[in-house]
Design an enzyme around this catalytic site. Structure first.
Site, PDB file in Angstrom:
ATOM      1  CB  SER A 150      -0.968  -0.043   1.188  1.00 49.79           C
ATOM      2  OG  SER A 150      -2.006   0.889   1.031  1.00 49.79           O
ATOM      3  CD  GLU A 241      -5.754  -4.016  -3.976  1.00 47.49           C
ATOM      4  OE1 GLU A 241      -5.390  -2.949  -3.441  1.00 47.49           O
ATOM      5  OE2 GLU A 241      -5.123  -5.088  -3.869  1.00 47.49           O
ATOM      6  CG  HIS A 271      -5.622  -2.523   0.112  1.00 48.58           C
ATOM      7  ND1 HIS A 271      -4.827  -2.132  -0.941  1.00 48.58           N
ATOM      8  CD2 HIS A 271      -5.148  -1.874   1.204  1.00 48.58           C
ATOM      9  CE1 HIS A 271      -3.929  -1.279  -0.509  1.00 48.58           C
ATOM     10  NE2 HIS A 271      -4.086  -1.110   0.800  1.00 48.58           N
TER      11      HIS A 271
END
Length: 306
Positions: A150, A241, A271
């Site tokens: 991320s 996601e 995610h």
């Protein structure tokens, strides 16, 4: 040690949607978000045969995860996700221990400074300082990877660009999990199906990280940079996601610039589903695949071509 009972994908997805997604919103205080994420990730089982130690890199705390049967000459600098505002080595400990076991490398999980207390470029400065210290301690670029999930994926890519442009020797490989690369949200689809992320939270995180800097500014937009000369990239992204297109776009741009990219779309996963390694069979398999790919890169496997 007997294996932990496995949670079905559908049950874990529902748990993430119920326990994590509501907390990652634009209104709840960041301190509460940090405490809640620490609590909900604590029960995730760690990989067997990996020693958990502590240390410091670049004047920041770090966890040092050493596999019992690993290669002491290989290292991974791991950068946790959390929108630049949450997350820690503790929240990502399970993922990182499984990565250490699968790659055979010692994994260093950096506790970089978080926004809004420490906006850009504090976190990136911490990453570069940590990487340089690893080199000063005897790690070699050809046996070192930089990985992150991320926002940690943004940091990994941004750090590699800085290193390529003269800040230091490049690592042998990059490992990116569900990378958040477009801080403007220009490629985010409607908020549907994503079990964890809400665009409103991402926009708040981008504002707090940038601290007044336009999210589309060149210094915050690695996707607009010249990507040539970067090391090979192994990248995973869930099919469900909203950051899927970020990963696809990076793969296209990097390949066009001559960078080998292995992009894997994980069907039915959300995610950073890798964070459920040890609890969800598919999550463990995903981390094992990433670790094996990075381990092969660090071992100099000549059969890897992309």
């Amino acid at each position: 040690m007997s294996p932990s009972p496995q949670v079905p994908v559908r049950v874990m997805r529902a748990g993430v949607r119920a326990l994590v997604r509501p907390v990652l919103g634009p209104r709840l205080p960041v301190g509460l978000q940090r405490r809640w994420l620490a609590a909900v990730t604590r029960p995730t089982p760690l990989a067997d045969g990996v020693a958990v130690g502590t240390g410091r890199l670049g004047r920041r705390p770090a966890e040092v995860l050493t596999p019992a049967s690993g290669d002491p000459g290989s290292a991974v600098l791991y950068l946790h996700g959390g929108g630049f505002t949450t997350g820690s080595p503790a929240t990502h400990r399970a993922l990182a221990t499984h990565l250490a076991a699968a790659s055979g490398a010692t994994v260093h999980v950096l506790d970089y400074r978080l926004a809004p207390e420490h906006p850009f470029p504090a976190a990136l400065d911490d990453v570069l300082a940590a990487y340089r210290e690893l080199m000063d301690r005897g790690a070699t670029p050809g046996r070192t990877a930089v990985a992150g999930d991320s926002a940690g994926g943004w940091l990994a890519l941004a750090a590699a660009l800085r290193l390529r442009d003269g800040a230091g020797p490049l690592p042998a490989a990059l490992g990116l999990i569900s990378p958040w690369l477009d801080l403007t949200g220009s490629t985010w689809p409607d908020d549907r199906g994503d079990a964890m992320l809400r665009p409103a939270w991402l926009r708040r995180c981008a504002r707090e990280f940038g601290d007044g800097t336009d999210p589309g500014a060149a210094e915050l937009s690695p996707l607009d940079a010249d990507l040539s000369g970067l090391p090979p990239i192994t990248m995973h992204v869930g099919s469900e996601e909203i950051l899927l297109e970020d990963a696809v776009r990076l793969a296209h741009l990097a390949r066009a610039a001559g960078v080998p990219v292995d992009l894997r779309r994980l069907d039915g996963l959300w995610h950073v589903a890798h964070a459920s390694a040890g609890l969800v069979t598919a999550s463990t398999a995903a981390v094992n695949a990433l670790g094996a790919a990075l381990g092969a890169r660090l071992a100099g496997d000549s059969s890897l071509t992309g």
